[in-house]
Design an enzyme around this catalytic site. Structure first.
Site, PDB file in Angstrom:
ATOM      1  N   ASP A   1       0.776  -1.251   0.161  1.00 46.56           N
ATOM      2  CA  ASP A   1      -0.072   0.036  -0.021  1.00 46.56           C
ATOM      3  C   ASP A   1       0.685   1.257  -0.073  1.00 46.56           C
ATOM      4  OD1 ASP A   1      -2.609  -1.393   2.128  1.00 46.56           O
ATOM      5  OD2 ASP A   1      -1.915  -1.852   0.063  1.00 46.56           O
TER       6      ASP A   1
ATOM      7  N   ARG B   1     -11.742   7.622  -0.404  1.00 47.13           N
ATOM      8  CA  ARG B   1     -11.998   6.226   0.517  1.00 47.13           C
ATOM      9  C   ARG B   1     -11.056   5.961   1.442  1.00 47.13           C
ATOM     10  NH1 ARG B   1     -12.921   1.168  -3.515  1.00 47.13           N
ATOM     11  NH2 ARG B   1     -13.327   0.474  -1.395  1.00 47.13           N
TER      12      ARG B   1
HETATM   13  C1  EPZ Z   1      -5.738  -5.977   2.808  1.00 45.78           C
HETATM   14  O1  EPZ Z   1      -6.543  -6.400   1.525  1.00 45.78           O
HETATM   15  C2  EPZ Z   1      -5.824  -4.602   2.651  1.00 45.78           C
HETATM   16  N1  EPZ Z   1      -7.167  -4.109   2.695  1.00 45.78           N
HETATM   17  C3  EPZ Z   1      -5.222  -4.106   1.414  1.00 45.78           C
HETATM   18  O2  EPZ Z   1      -5.193  -2.537   1.425  1.00 45.78           O
HETATM   19  C4  EPZ Z   1      -3.794  -4.614   1.287  1.00 45.78           C
HETATM   20  O3  EPZ Z   1      -3.178  -4.186   0.123  1.00 45.78           O
HETATM   21  C5  EPZ Z   1      -3.639  -6.116   1.601  1.00 45.78           C
HETATM   22  O4  EPZ Z   1      -4.254  -6.522   2.732  1.00 45.78           O
HETATM   23  C6  EPZ Z   1      -2.496  -6.292   1.747  1.00 45.78           C
HETATM   24  O5  EPZ Z   1      -1.615  -5.721   2.615  1.00 45.78           O
HETATM   25  C7  EPZ Z   1      -8.123  -3.978   3.558  1.00 45.78           C
HETATM   26  O6  EPZ Z   1      -7.353  -4.190   4.983  1.00 45.78           O
HETATM   27  C8  EPZ Z   1      -9.413  -3.330   3.684  1.00 45.78           C
HETATM   28  P1  EPZ Z   1      -5.067 -10.166   1.199  1.00 45.78           P
HETATM   29  P2  EPZ Z   1      -6.823  -8.275   1.368  1.00 45.78           P
HETATM   30  O7  EPZ Z   1      -6.243 -11.238   1.485  1.00 45.78           O
HETATM   31  O8  EPZ Z   1      -7.129  -8.650   2.807  1.00 45.78           O
HETATM   32  C9  EPZ Z   1      -4.492 -13.228  -2.487  1.00 45.78           C
HETATM   33  C10 EPZ Z   1      -5.667  -0.323   0.516  1.00 45.78           C
HETATM   34  O9  EPZ Z   1      -5.288   0.020  -0.392  1.00 45.78           O
HETATM   35  N2  EPZ Z   1      -5.722 -14.050  -1.863  1.00 45.78           N
HETATM   36  O10 EPZ Z   1      -3.570 -10.259   2.167  1.00 45.78           O
HETATM   37  O11 EPZ Z   1      -7.683  -8.286   0.540  1.00 45.78           O
HETATM   38  C11 EPZ Z   1      -5.092 -11.716  -3.045  1.00 45.78           C
HETATM   39  O12 EPZ Z   1      -5.744 -11.545  -4.353  1.00 45.78           O
HETATM   40  C12 EPZ Z   1      -6.039  -2.152   0.405  1.00 45.78           C
HETATM   41  O13 EPZ Z   1      -6.010  -0.028   1.652  1.00 45.78           O
HETATM   42  C13 EPZ Z   1      -6.304 -14.897  -2.513  1.00 45.78           C
HETATM   43  O14 EPZ Z   1      -5.740 -15.602  -3.613  1.00 45.78           O
HETATM   44  O15 EPZ Z   1      -5.499  -8.672   1.048  1.00 45.78           O
HETATM   45  C14 EPZ Z   1      -3.590 -11.123  -2.963  1.00 45.78           C
HETATM   46  O16 EPZ Z   1      -2.782 -11.354  -4.058  1.00 45.78           O
HETATM   47  C15 EPZ Z   1      -5.918  -2.592  -0.895  1.00 45.78           C
HETATM   48  N3  EPZ Z   1      -7.217 -15.677  -1.868  1.00 45.78           N
HETATM   49  C16 EPZ Z   1      -3.070 -11.755  -1.798  1.00 45.78           C
HETATM   50  O17 EPZ Z   1      -3.537 -13.099  -1.462  1.00 45.78           O
HETATM   51  C17 EPZ Z   1      -7.909 -15.218  -1.011  1.00 45.78           C
HETATM   52  O18 EPZ Z   1      -9.105 -15.820  -0.593  1.00 45.78           O
HETATM   53  C18 EPZ Z   1      -3.097 -10.843  -0.466  1.00 45.78           C
HETATM   54  O19 EPZ Z   1      -4.462 -10.561  -0.375  1.00 45.78           O
HETATM   55  C19 EPZ Z   1      -7.507 -13.950  -0.325  1.00 45.78           C
HETATM   56  C20 EPZ Z   1      -6.240 -13.305  -0.693  1.00 45.78           C
END
Ligand code: EPZ
Length: 429
Positions: free
Chosen positions: A316, A408
């Protein structure tokens, strides 16, 4: 649609109060669904995503009351939110609401844990990557939920409640860890999460759940143990400061030159990013009010960074660092490993005169002597603020379009920057 007009070239100096963290506030508000009691959250930021989530919770029957201003409150005082999910009257989270904000999908965890059923719209696509929810579903199935996908909705059932189990995440996932933590808190028996996310926001949610009566140990580490309890109660919790907002303003003053105090910041929450700034030649100092960041008179050194889950360099802050490196004395490399499509800002930075070459998940940034203002388009939350950072150092005027992306996740961005000398203003239309 609102736009932001920036005339660059002015150093930043003064104090910026850091708001509560968006990425802690959202799961904390969702955790209120786990109890009939009232959850009181202090230091809640005024963000579009928070308002969207209020609507989603209200749809389930949740009452939310925001305390009014109190005598002596500072202009940037965080909100106090009283959330009561005494009666959940609807366990469906509709597409119209969930599609507005992905994190709202996480309501599935407290709904299934407390009500034994949930019907939640799949969140759909996202600008920065495919972002599936397969690992959230895997975690709930490990706790005994029966899950099917029907008409774009995830339908989850656990009529006899959830049952503790071992959950091993094949990759670190913040959303998966939040989901497992909340669901396991009310499950029968013990849950062990392996390869859990260690982000500070996870620890903040676990601390709040423990105040509500949960039995969670190890949050903030890769292995978390949760002893399920039959009921959770209300509590009061203050949202931790936003480490991404902190890092963003640190990068902004590194870009423009100047001297900023980030009041309320907790340096240990973004140490990896601060280490990179020091590497680039920026002064970084912990103070008794938070963090001081300064750059006066000398240039920026190039850096090579790879985004990683916490405690690594946060994805981020990737776009903000890229904007900074467009002015470094040399070549930098930034590799994005978390999201597969998080370089939407590259073409927009190029409009300001940046030299960036993309090769798969790595961007190569050749530093330039100067940037020049131009009209640019925001695409997602963090990409849009990287354009603001670049524009603050660019010659002349930049007009940033589609700033709703910024609203946002950044509270009163232009006010905070203007108070520190930036020529920045919102143009409402
Ligand atoms: C959280 O998103 C944050 N959002 C994101 O911030 C942040 O970039 C991200 O964590 C990583 O630090 C919030 O907290 C609301 P992940 P999240 O699950 O939880 C894959 C911002 O700008 N994945 O850690 O959705 C996914 O596609 C936002 O504030 C799967 O494959 O991130 C990614 O490549 C953007 N399957 C990776 O894991 C799943 O079921 C990490 O995703 C879940 C995730």
């Amino acid at each position: 649609m609102d736009r932001i007009r920036i005339v660059g070239g002015r150093p930043l100096s003064g104090t910026i109060p850091i708001s509560g963290a968006k990425n802690a506030t959202l799961p904390l508000m969702i955790a209120s669904l786990l109890t009939e009691g009232t959850l009181i959250l202090d230091n809640v930021p005024r963000l579009a995503d928070v308002i969207t989530l209020q609507r989603i919770l209200a749809n389930h029957g949740v009452d939310i009351m925001l305390s009014g201003k109190r005598a002596g409150d500072s202009a940037y005082q965080g909100q106090t939110m009283h959330i009561s999910a005494a009666r959940i009257v609807d366990t469906t989270a509709p597409y119209e609401l969930v599609s507005k904000m992905r994190a709202s999908f996480w309501v599935i965890a407290p709904l299934i844990a407390r009500m034994g059923e949930a019907r939640v719209s799949l969140p759909g696509g996202c600008a920065i990557g495919t972002r599936p929810v397969d690992l959230l579903i895997m975690a709930l199935e490990r706790l005994g939920a029966k899950i099917e996908i029907d008409g774009g909705y995830v339908v989850a059932r656990a009529p006899n409640g959830l049952k503790g189990n071992e959950i091993v995440f094949p990759k670190v996932t913040v959303s998966g860890t939040h989901t497992a933590l909340m669901a396991a808190s009310l499950a029968h028996g013990t849950t062990v999460i392996e390869n859990a996310a260690r982000e500070p926001e996870i620890k903040d949610v676990a601390d709040c759940l423990n105040k509500m009566g949960a039995k969670i140990s190890g949050a903030g580490q890769s292995r978390i143990v949760i002893e399920g309890v039959s009921k959770l109660s209300g509590a009061r919790h203050s949202v931790l400061p936003d480490r991404i907002e902190t890092g963003t303003y640190a990068m902004a003053v590194a870009m423009t030159g100047g001297d900023l105090t980030l009041a309320g910041a907790r340096p240990e929450l973004l140490q990896s990013a601060l280490d990179v700034l020091v590497q680039a030649g920026v002064e970084v100092q912990s103070t008794n009010v938070g963090l001081r960041v300064a750059r006066n008179g000398h240039g920026l050194a190039p850096v090579n960074v790879t985004t990683q889950p916490f405690p690594g360099f946060p994805t981020d802050l990737q776009a903000q660092l890229m904007a900074l490196m467009t002015r470094a004395n040399g070549t930098s490399h930034i590799t994005e490993t978390i999201f597969e499509n998080r370089f939407m800002h590259v073409q927009e930075l190029a409009r300001l005169g940046a030299h960036i070459h993309l090769d798969g998940e790595t961007a190569t940034i050749e530093g330039v002597d100067k940037l020049k203002g131009a009209p640019v388009m925001a695409t997602d939350l963090r990409a849009s603020v990287s354009l603001v950072i670049a524009a603050l150092a660019a010659e002349g005027e930049t007009m940033v379009n589609r700033v709703y992306h910024l609203d946002r996740g950044f509270e009163r961005l232009e006010d905070k920057l203007a108070a520190c000398g930036a020529e920045i203003a919102r143009i409402s239309s």
